[in-house]
Motif scaffolding. Sequence first.
Motif, PDB file in Angstrom:
ATOM      1  N   ALA A 100       0.854  -1.195   0.000  1.00  0.00           N
ATOM      2  CA  ALA A 100       0.000   0.000   0.000  1.00  0.00           C
ATOM      3  C   ALA A 100       0.887   1.241   0.000  1.00  0.00           C
ATOM      4  O   ALA A 100       0.521   2.275  -0.563  1.00  0.00           O
ATOM      5  CB  ALA A 100      -0.918   0.005   1.216  1.00  0.00           C
ATOM      6  N   GLY A 101       2.059   1.135   0.633  1.00  0.00           N
ATOM      7  CA  GLY A 101       3.027   2.234   0.608  1.00  0.00           C
ATOM      8  C   GLY A 101       2.716   3.317   1.623  1.00  0.00           C
ATOM      9  O   GLY A 101       1.638   3.353   2.195  1.00  0.00           O
ATOM     10  N   PRO A 102       3.696   4.226   1.792  1.00  0.00           N
ATOM     11  CA  PRO A 102       3.570   5.218   2.865  1.00  0.00           C
ATOM     12  C   PRO A 102       2.509   6.284   2.622  1.00  0.00           C
ATOM     13  O   PRO A 102       2.167   7.015   3.543  1.00  0.00           O
ATOM     14  CB  PRO A 102       4.970   5.851   2.912  1.00  0.00           C
ATOM     15  N   THR A 103       1.976   6.413   1.408  1.00  0.00           N
ATOM     16  CA  THR A 103       1.003   7.485   1.157  1.00  0.00           C
ATOM     17  C   THR A 103      -0.442   7.012   1.275  1.00  0.00           C
ATOM     18  O   THR A 103      -1.362   7.804   1.105  1.00  0.00           O
ATOM     19  CB  THR A 103       1.217   8.104  -0.238  1.00  0.00           C
ATOM     20  N   ASN A 104      -0.657   5.720   1.516  1.00  0.00           N
ATOM     21  CA  ASN A 104      -2.030   5.209   1.669  1.00  0.00           C
ATOM     22  C   ASN A 104      -2.290   4.805   3.116  1.00  0.00           C
ATOM     23  O   ASN A 104      -1.369   4.484   3.859  1.00  0.00           O
ATOM     24  CB  ASN A 104      -2.234   3.965   0.789  1.00  0.00           C
ATOM     25  N   ASN A 105      -3.578   4.779   3.515  1.00  0.00           N
ATOM     26  CA  ASN A 105      -3.962   4.155   4.781  1.00  0.00           C
ATOM     27  C   ASN A 105      -4.041   2.668   4.522  1.00  0.00           C
ATOM     28  O   ASN A 105      -4.906   2.216   3.765  1.00  0.00           O
ATOM     29  CB  ASN A 105      -5.374   4.584   5.211  1.00  0.00           C
ATOM     30  N   TRP A 106      -3.177   1.918   5.156  1.00  0.00           N
ATOM     31  CA  TRP A 106      -3.218   0.475   4.985  1.00  0.00           C
ATOM     32  C   TRP A 106      -4.066  -0.142   6.086  1.00  0.00           C
ATOM     33  O   TRP A 106      -4.099   0.350   7.216  1.00  0.00           O
ATOM     34  CB  TRP A 106      -1.812  -0.117   5.048  1.00  0.00           C
ATOM     35  N   CYS A 477      -4.178   6.231  -5.783  1.00  0.00           N
ATOM     36  CA  CYS A 477      -3.328   5.149  -6.252  1.00  0.00           C
ATOM     37  C   CYS A 477      -3.568   3.929  -5.361  1.00  0.00           C
ATOM     38  O   CYS A 477      -3.422   4.016  -4.143  1.00  0.00           O
ATOM     39  CB  CYS A 477      -1.867   5.586  -6.200  1.00  0.00           C
ATOM     40  N   GLY A 478      -3.913   2.800  -5.966  1.00  0.00           N
ATOM     41  CA  GLY A 478      -4.283   1.614  -5.189  1.00  0.00           C
ATOM     42  C   GLY A 478      -3.099   0.795  -4.711  1.00  0.00           C
ATOM     43  O   GLY A 478      -3.291  -0.297  -4.181  1.00  0.00           O
ATOM     44  N   TYR A 479      -1.899   1.270  -4.918  1.00  0.00           N
ATOM     45  CA  TYR A 479      -0.722   0.522  -4.458  1.00  0.00           C
ATOM     46  C   TYR A 479       0.411   1.485  -4.132  1.00  0.00           C
ATOM     47  O   TYR A 479       0.212   2.706  -4.134  1.00  0.00           O
ATOM     48  CB  TYR A 479      -0.324  -0.549  -5.470  1.00  0.00           C
ATOM     49  N   ASN A 480       1.569   0.929  -3.811  1.00  0.00           N
ATOM     50  CA  ASN A 480       2.706   1.746  -3.379  1.00  0.00           C
ATOM     51  C   ASN A 480       3.075   2.769  -4.459  1.00  0.00           C
ATOM     52  O   ASN A 480       3.374   2.407  -5.600  1.00  0.00           O
ATOM     53  CB  ASN A 480       3.890   0.818  -3.079  1.00  0.00           C
ATOM     54  N   GLU A 586      14.072  15.369  -1.935  1.00  0.00           N
ATOM     55  CA  GLU A 586      14.900  14.262  -1.446  1.00  0.00           C
ATOM     56  C   GLU A 586      14.294  13.670  -0.163  1.00  0.00           C
ATOM     57  O   GLU A 586      14.176  12.450  -0.011  1.00  0.00           O
ATOM     58  CB  GLU A 586      16.326  14.745  -1.175  1.00  0.00           C
ATOM     59  N   GLU A 587      13.854  14.563   0.699  1.00  0.00           N
ATOM     60  CA  GLU A 587      13.221  14.143   1.956  1.00  0.00           C
ATOM     61  C   GLU A 587      11.930  13.365   1.656  1.00  0.00           C
ATOM     62  O   GLU A 587      11.667  12.309   2.231  1.00  0.00           O
ATOM     63  CB  GLU A 587      12.888  15.410   2.733  1.00  0.00           C
ATOM     64  N   TYR A 588      11.169  13.885   0.729  1.00  0.00           N
ATOM     65  CA  TYR A 588       9.906  13.241   0.352  1.00  0.00           C
ATOM     66  C   TYR A 588      10.153  11.842  -0.221  1.00  0.00           C
ATOM     67  O   TYR A 588       9.508  10.868   0.163  1.00  0.00           O
ATOM     68  CB  TYR A 588       9.182  14.126  -0.666  1.00  0.00           C
ATOM     69  N   PHE A 589      11.126  11.773  -1.127  1.00  0.00           N
ATOM     70  CA  PHE A 589      11.454  10.478  -1.739  1.00  0.00           C
ATOM     71  C   PHE A 589      11.942   9.477  -0.688  1.00  0.00           C
ATOM     72  O   PHE A 589      11.739   8.270  -0.820  1.00  0.00           O
ATOM     73  CB  PHE A 589      12.533  10.653  -2.807  1.00  0.00           C
ATOM     74  N   GLY A 590      12.591   9.997   0.357  1.00  0.00           N
ATOM     75  CA  GLY A 590      13.188   9.145   1.377  1.00  0.00           C
ATOM     76  C   GLY A 590      12.197   8.175   2.002  1.00  0.00           C
ATOM     77  O   GLY A 590      12.549   7.035   2.337  1.00  0.00           O
ATOM     78  N   GLN A 591      10.946   8.608   2.154  1.00  0.00           N
ATOM     79  CA  GLN A 591       9.957   7.754   2.827  1.00  0.00           C
ATOM     80  C   GLN A 591       9.641   6.474   2.033  1.00  0.00           C
ATOM     81  O   GLN A 591       9.067   5.538   2.575  1.00  0.00           O
ATOM     82  CB  GLN A 591       8.667   8.536   3.090  1.00  0.00           C
ATOM     83  N   PHE A 592      10.011   6.437   0.751  1.00  0.00           N
ATOM     84  CA  PHE A 592       9.691   5.253  -0.059  1.00  0.00           C
ATOM     85  C   PHE A 592      10.775   4.177   0.022  1.00  0.00           C
ATOM     86  O   PHE A 592      10.601   3.075  -0.513  1.00  0.00           O
ATOM     87  CB  PHE A 592       9.440   5.651  -1.522  1.00  0.00           C
ATOM     88  N   GLY A 593      11.883   4.530   0.696  1.00  0.00           N
ATOM     89  CA  GLY A 593      12.935   3.536   0.952  1.00  0.00           C
ATOM     90  C   GLY A 593      13.398   2.847  -0.322  1.00  0.00           C
ATOM     91  O   GLY A 593      13.536   3.466  -1.378  1.00  0.00           O
ATOM     92  N   SER A 594      13.577   1.513  -0.216  1.00  0.00           N
ATOM     93  CA  SER A 594      14.172   0.780  -1.342  1.00  0.00           C
ATOM     94  C   SER A 594      13.178   0.623  -2.505  1.00  0.00           C
ATOM     95  O   SER A 594      13.576   0.199  -3.586  1.00  0.00           O
ATOM     96  CB  SER A 594      14.635  -0.592  -0.864  1.00  0.00           C
ATOM     97  N   ARG A 595      11.903   0.944  -2.290  1.00  0.00           N
ATOM     98  CA  ARG A 595      10.957   0.843  -3.415  1.00  0.00           C
ATOM     99  C   ARG A 595      11.131   1.992  -4.425  1.00  0.00           C
ATOM    100  O   ARG A 595      10.626   1.928  -5.533  1.00  0.00           O
ATOM    101  CB  ARG A 595       9.514   0.857  -2.892  1.00  0.00           C
ATOM    102  N   LEU A 596      11.804   3.069  -4.003  1.00  0.00           N
ATOM    103  CA  LEU A 596      11.973   4.208  -4.912  1.00  0.00           C
ATOM    104  C   LEU A 596      12.814   3.793  -6.111  1.00  0.00           C
ATOM    105  O   LEU A 596      13.937   3.314  -5.945  1.00  0.00           O
ATOM    106  CB  LEU A 596      12.658   5.373  -4.182  1.00  0.00           C
ATOM    107  N   PRO A 597      12.307   3.939  -7.334  1.00  0.00           N
ATOM    108  CA  PRO A 597      13.130   3.568  -8.492  1.00  0.00           C
ATOM    109  C   PRO A 597      14.397   4.417  -8.553  1.00  0.00           C
ATOM    110  O   PRO A 597      14.355   5.618  -8.286  1.00  0.00           O
ATOM    111  CB  PRO A 597      12.218   3.892  -9.689  1.00  0.00           C
ATOM    112  N   ASP A 598      15.504   3.772  -8.911  1.00  0.00           N
ATOM    113  CA  ASP A 598      16.775   4.494  -9.015  1.00  0.00           C
ATOM    114  C   ASP A 598      16.666   5.692  -9.952  1.00  0.00           C
ATOM    115  O   ASP A 598      17.307   6.718  -9.755  1.00  0.00           O
ATOM    116  CB  ASP A 598      17.881   3.555  -9.553  1.00  0.00           C
ATOM    117  N   ALA A 599      15.838   5.535 -10.971  1.00  0.00           N
ATOM    118  CA  ALA A 599      15.697   6.610 -11.959  1.00  0.00           C
ATOM    119  C   ALA A 599      15.252   7.914 -11.291  1.00  0.00           C
ATOM    120  O   ALA A 599      15.623   9.008 -11.740  1.00  0.00           O
ATOM    121  CB  ALA A 599      14.694   6.209 -13.035  1.00  0.00           C
TER     122      ALA A 599
END
Length: 613
Positions: A100-106, A477-480, A586-599
């Motif tokens: 679900a990822g950090p931006t959804n209520n799981w 968005c229905g997923y991470n 950068e701070e915002y992207f940080g919350q997605f951890g390893s799921r953040l695409p390298d791109a």
Amino acid sequence: MTATDPRTTTIPMTGHRITDPDLFSWIQEIGALTQPDQIYVCDGSQEEYERFAAELVEAGTFIKLNETKRPGSYLARSEPSDVARVESRTFIASEKEIDAGPTNNWAEPTALREELRGVFAGAMRGRTMYVVPFSMGPVGGPISRVGVELTDSPYVVASMRIMTRMGAAALEQIDRGADWVPAVHSVGYPLVQADGASRPDVAWPCSDTKYIVQFPETREIWSYGSGYGGNALLGKKCYALRIASVLGRDEGWMAEHMLVLKITGPDERVYHLAAAFPSACGKTNLAMLRPTIPGWKVETIGDDIAWMRPGDDGRLYAINPEAGFFGVAPGTGETTNPTAIAALDRDVIFTNVALTDDGDVWWEGLTDEVPAHLTDWQGNDWTPDAGRPAAHPNSRFTVRADQAPSIAPEWEDLGGVPIDVILFGGRRATNVPLVAESYDWEHGVFIGATVSSEQTAAAEGAVGALRRDPFAMLPFCGYNMADYWGHWLEMGEKLGDKAPRIFQVNWFRKGSDGTYLWPGFGENSRVLEWALRRVNGEVGAVDAATGRLPRTEDLNLEGLEVTESELAELFAIDPASWSAEADLTEEYFGQFGSRLPDAMTDQLAQLRERLAN
Ligand code: OXD
Ligand code: MN
């Protein structure tokens, strides 16, 4: 209720017949759980709609408007506690929280299912359960999908008839074996309590307890406690965005919070454009834009959602999965959006707007002149000195899309329209220029991922702080979200050089004196013209840190009063404030951890590099 309870087998079914065995047993199962008095299968006919509308008038939910001024139209007033989507009660119940990822209520699906069974038990007592088969997209089209909503709200049924292709034709798709999404909805106001005591109905039944739940793995929707808009018309945000985004990820297509336009240039060349904007950025106005520049024609395909899929020729094709507009009324007026006003001249369901003394509707921004007396959205007397708005700020119109004079003849083409250009916009007083073209698809995905609006004083948080709304999909968005960016990157690879070109736009930049630098509305056609001429290779661009900017001579400013210094401010890129924004990203992207695409990390580094040079 146990399986042997006679109600399980004796709930009478009226209306169209159900032949699909899975659908039949699901209806029975939900009937056994929610215990309605009867189950009615909708056929979607005009006669049926008129019958429901008459029943809603009888029940006090609908007020019939003046038949001469606003034929076939109704006003509904909701409970003051049920006026908008409730994001805090919207859940993505994926098996794993990380999905679900950090931006959804799981919510944990097994426990939530149990909780929902308790909440829905007996929820429809004393009511009719309506079976609403619907197609998102033209029935039978290769991009279209079907679903079935079970609801105890006739207001929802009437609205679904406008917003989707509802009824017998959708049911036929299921009979032919089409996959369908089950969606259960109750207003949560049973007329018979568990102890058998009855209570009378109210004009707008709802509950203080609310749940808007998506189960992405099983593609199910459960909604409880609200009768309003996106909470209750489950084909829209719940299906066409949250569930469909998951379907798209798994099947190689895209469900996007985007309007779709057909644009014809002076040389008769036809283009199609899709655009994502967060709420309150004038999306409906852009969907019905009247160009101020000669020779250009803009027609509407959709105003809110696009489903897009690569076609046989490798290009990206889009349909509007909806059949109607559920638009915000305030701010929609003769001068700001004459096309919408023309669409609203008949056969509309209005919700929470004000009522005029002669039985018509009014809202802030409809006319310059404010009526001397109105009945406000809560049914109270209202005069201009009341000190409160007459219409609720989120009051809505529900109307068939083909009532808009701007509707494109292709809007129901089964295969959709090929997209040339994608726009991402936010409401930015600072930093973001009027228009910039992305360097490539990957940079375009970075632009989409960093869409944001400055908070206004009315919103929570500090004024000027950024509200992030990546791809305008934050609540949808229905997923991470990081996986969603990854999906966009993959789609870009698949589309290759056939991919649409991506641009960032911002109609809301303010000058140092605090006033808007750009007139907006119909004048935005000038920006579209530049983007399309870029697609054609007719005009050059200036490489800048945040994207490619127009050369002044290429932007069509004829007949427009913008001074040179205003133009400079519109396109100014201040490295210091952009660096500060890069730090926030950068701070915002940080919350997605390893799921953040390298791109995305690479793109941020490239932005910083360009800012430094
Ligand atoms: C809508 C929204 O109502 O995006 O379309 O909130
Ligand atoms: Mn929307």
